[in-house]
Design an enzyme around this catalytic site. Structure first.
Site, PDB file in Angstrom:
ATOM      1  N   GLU A   1     -12.636  -4.038  -4.034  1.00  0.00           N
ATOM      2  CA  GLU A   1     -13.116  -2.656  -3.916  1.00  0.00           C
ATOM      3  C   GLU A   1     -12.339  -1.691  -4.804  1.00  0.00           C
ATOM      4  OE1 GLU A   1     -12.604  -4.741  -1.244  1.00  0.00           O
ATOM      5  OE2 GLU A   1     -14.749  -5.113  -1.073  1.00  0.00           O
TER       6      GLU A   1
ATOM      7  N   GLU B   1       0.591 -13.134  12.599  1.00  0.00           N
ATOM      8  CA  GLU B   1       1.211 -11.962  13.213  1.00  0.00           C
ATOM      9  C   GLU B   1       1.055 -10.815  12.215  1.00  0.00           C
ATOM     10  OE1 GLU B   1       2.613 -11.672  16.219  1.00  0.00           O
ATOM     11  OE2 GLU B   1       2.348 -13.793  16.723  1.00  0.00           O
TER      12      GLU B   1
ATOM     13  N   ARG C   1     -12.324   2.500  -8.125  1.00  0.00           N
ATOM     14  CA  ARG C   1     -11.456   3.664  -8.334  1.00  0.00           C
ATOM     15  C   ARG C   1     -11.765   4.275  -9.706  1.00  0.00           C
ATOM     16  NH1 ARG C   1      -5.541   2.680  -5.631  1.00  0.00           N
ATOM     17  NH2 ARG C   1      -6.343   2.047  -3.605  1.00  0.00           N
TER      18      ARG C   1
ATOM     19  N   ASP D   1       0.821  -1.216   0.000  1.00  0.00           N
ATOM     20  CA  ASP D   1       0.000   0.000   0.000  1.00  0.00           C
ATOM     21  C   ASP D   1       0.856   1.267   0.000  1.00  0.00           C
ATOM     22  OD1 ASP D   1      -2.361   1.404  -0.014  1.00  0.00           O
ATOM     23  OD2 ASP D   1      -2.675   1.300   2.150  1.00  0.00           O
ATOM     24  N   GLY D   2       0.329   2.312  -0.592  1.00  0.00           N
ATOM     25  CA  GLY D   2       0.987   3.627  -0.530  1.00  0.00           C
ATOM     26  C   GLY D   2       1.503   4.148  -1.859  1.00  0.00           C
TER      27      GLY D   2
ATOM     28  N   HIS E   1       2.311   3.433  -9.124  1.00  0.00           N
ATOM     29  CA  HIS E   1       2.045   2.021  -9.419  1.00  0.00           C
ATOM     30  C   HIS E   1       3.186   1.403 -10.238  1.00  0.00           C
ATOM     31  CE1 HIS E   1      -1.771   2.442  -7.587  1.00  0.00           C
ATOM     32  NE2 HIS E   1      -2.361   3.106  -8.548  1.00  0.00           N
TER      33      HIS E   1
ATOM     34  N   GLY F   1      -0.064   5.530  -4.438  1.00  0.00           N
ATOM     35  CA  GLY F   1      -0.655   6.812  -4.838  1.00  0.00           C
ATOM     36  C   GLY F   1      -0.061   7.965  -4.045  1.00  0.00           C
TER      37      GLY F   1
ATOM     38  N   LEU G   1       9.512 -21.093  -4.714  1.00  0.00           N
ATOM     39  CA  LEU G   1       8.512 -20.214  -4.095  1.00  0.00           C
ATOM     40  C   LEU G   1       7.134 -20.348  -4.748  1.00  0.00           C
ATOM     41  CD1 LEU G   1       7.968 -17.670  -2.213  1.00  0.00           C
ATOM     42  CD2 LEU G   1       8.468 -16.287  -4.243  1.00  0.00           C
TER      43      LEU G   1
ATOM     44  N   LEU H   1      -6.913  -4.503   7.581  1.00  0.00           N
ATOM     45  CA  LEU H   1      -6.739  -5.609   6.629  1.00  0.00           C
ATOM     46  C   LEU H   1      -7.351  -5.311   5.263  1.00  0.00           C
ATOM     47  CD1 LEU H   1      -7.285  -8.823   8.800  1.00  0.00           C
ATOM     48  CD2 LEU H   1      -5.166  -8.046   7.735  1.00  0.00           C
TER      49      LEU H   1
HETATM   50  C1  IPE Z   1      -5.666  -2.469  -0.103  1.00  0.00           C
HETATM   51  O1  IPE Z   1      -5.302  -1.141  -0.221  1.00  0.00           O
HETATM   52  C2  IPE Z   1      -5.559  -3.146  -1.419  1.00  0.00           C
HETATM   53  C3  IPE Z   1      -4.208  -3.270  -1.958  1.00  0.00           C
HETATM   54  C4  IPE Z   1      -3.103  -2.894  -1.405  1.00  0.00           C
HETATM   55  C5  IPE Z   1      -4.131  -3.917  -3.232  1.00  0.00           C
HETATM   56  P1  IPE Z   1      -6.357   0.037  -0.398  1.00  0.00           P
HETATM   57  O2  IPE Z   1      -5.576   1.270  -0.523  1.00  0.00           O
HETATM   58  O3  IPE Z   1      -7.297  -0.299  -1.481  1.00  0.00           O
HETATM   59  O4  IPE Z   1      -7.149  -0.032   0.986  1.00  0.00           O
HETATM   60  P2  IPE Z   1      -7.893   1.102   1.797  1.00  0.00           P
HETATM   61  O5  IPE Z   1      -8.884   1.719   0.855  1.00  0.00           O
HETATM   62  O6  IPE Z   1      -6.854   2.078   2.244  1.00  0.00           O
HETATM   63  O7  IPE Z   1      -8.506   0.398   2.948  1.00  0.00           O
HETATM   64  C1  IPE Z   2      -1.632   0.305  -3.349  1.00  0.00           C
HETATM   65  O1  IPE Z   2      -1.417   1.675  -3.368  1.00  0.00           O
HETATM   66  C2  IPE Z   2      -1.873  -0.277  -4.717  1.00  0.00           C
HETATM   67  C3  IPE Z   2      -3.266  -0.607  -5.011  1.00  0.00           C
HETATM   68  C4  IPE Z   2      -4.256  -0.565  -4.164  1.00  0.00           C
HETATM   69  C5  IPE Z   2      -3.562  -0.992  -6.367  1.00  0.00           C
HETATM   70  P1  IPE Z   2      -2.620   2.720  -3.383  1.00  0.00           P
HETATM   71  O2  IPE Z   2      -2.997   2.944  -4.798  1.00  0.00           O
HETATM   72  O3  IPE Z   2      -3.690   2.267  -2.487  1.00  0.00           O
HETATM   73  O4  IPE Z   2      -1.913   4.009  -2.811  1.00  0.00           O
HETATM   74  P2  IPE Z   2      -2.448   4.967  -1.670  1.00  0.00           P
HETATM   75  O5  IPE Z   2      -2.798   4.080  -0.504  1.00  0.00           O
HETATM   76  O6  IPE Z   2      -3.630   5.661  -2.223  1.00  0.00           O
HETATM   77  O7  IPE Z   2      -1.300   5.862  -1.373  1.00  0.00           O
HETATM   78 MG    MG Z   3      -4.053   2.496  -0.493  1.00  0.00          MG
END
Ligand code: IPE
Ligand code: IPE
Ligand code: MG
Length: 242
Positions: free
Chosen positions: A60, A200, A64, A13-14, A30, A16, A124, A188
């Site tokens: 979900e 964990e 987007r 995550d992160g 991405h 964006g 793996l 989660l």
């Molecule tokens: C969870 O991240 C999905 C992935 C990392 C692929 P999101 O960014 O979609 O989750 P929320 O919206 O912060 O809960």
């Molecule tokens: C995780 O990063 C990748 C996917 C969910 C596809 P995000 O796209 O959720 O990035 P943030 O959380 O908005 O920074």
């Molecule tokens: Mg995210």
């Protein structure tokens, strides 16, 4: 060293936020994120980890903006085309969990081909969670079991923890021992909720495009230092506990 660590799952995550911090569009994050995933996969294979599950696209995430969704699909298609031979060379068995039937045809085809190519590999086991949601997965398992009861193949009291697990998309893979989430969020987000019962959880503040092998190793070190009790009382020298 990894005897008691069979399965690591990562919520990547992160992307964006990482891009936006640099004044770039989210898609830029991405692209960098995909590169990091590649690095972590190679590292996990080198460590001789048995199972790695990467959350790449949630049920979900379909909601987007259309442009971001189609970019992610493009990236995924490109990744599969480019990496399939590399995964094979590294003896990695590629897999996907999620509602694959919702993906564009070309991606479904690429997934099928990579799965077929790598299906006998013994290194793996790499599972990408794509169009994956834990609730959706549990609903599908409940429907499959109900169908079997209706057909007389199964009795109601034969619905057990095991039969539910066996009807999830992760059937045959041990539950994750360690779940890592990056970017400072501690939730989660519909990921492996049944399977995470005794996992964990490790939350890292690092945004996924900045995530490194060192960060991954730190999470493993954290895990190795934990004492898992599974609801019982911990006794130091008990065989079954180590
Ligand atoms: C969870 O991240 C999905 C992935 C990392 C692929 P999101 O960014 O979609 O989750 P929320 O919206 O912060 O809960
Ligand atoms: C995780 O990063 C990748 C996917 C969910 C596809 P995000 O796209 O959720 O990035 P943030 O959380 O908005 O920074
Ligand atoms: Mg995210």
């Amino acid at each position: 060293m990894l005897k008691k660590l069979q399965h690591v799952a990562v919520i990547m995550d992160g992307n964006g936020r990482w891009a936006q911090l640099r004044g770039k569009p989210r898609t830029y994050g991405h692209v960098k994120g995909a590169r990091i995933a590649k690095k972590i996969i190679t590292h996990a294979a080198d460590l001789k980890l048995k199972n790695l599950t990467l959350y790449a696209f949630s049920s979900e995430n379909w909601f987007r903006p259309e442009g971001e969704v189609s970019f992610l699909m493009l990236l995924l298609g490109r990744y599969l085309k480019k990496e399939s031979q590399n995964l094979h060379k590294k003896n990695i068995r590629f897999d996907v969990i999620g509602e694959v039937n919702k993906l564009p045809d070309n991606i479904q085809k690429a997934i099928h081909q990579t799965r077929e190519l790598t299906k006998n590999n013994t290194g793996l086991h790499l599972a990408f969670a794509i169009s994956y949601g834990s609730r959706q997965e549990i609903v599908l398992a409940a429907q499959a079991l109900a169908e079997k009861v209706k057909n007389g193949e199964l009795k109601v009291d034969q619905i057990t923890e095991k039969s539910i697990s066996d009807n999830l998309m992760t059937a045959g893979t041990p539950d994750p021992d360690l779940i890592i989430r990056t970017s400072g969020e501690s939730r989660l987000s519909n990921f492996l909720m049944w399977q995470a019962s005794y996992s964990e959880l490790y939350f890292s503040p690092v945004l996924w495009p900045d995530y490194s092998v060192k960060d991954f190793n730190e999470a493993i070190q954290y895990y190795l230092g934990r004492e898992r009790r599974f609801g019982k009382v911990f006794q130091k020298n008990e065989e079954s506990f180590v």
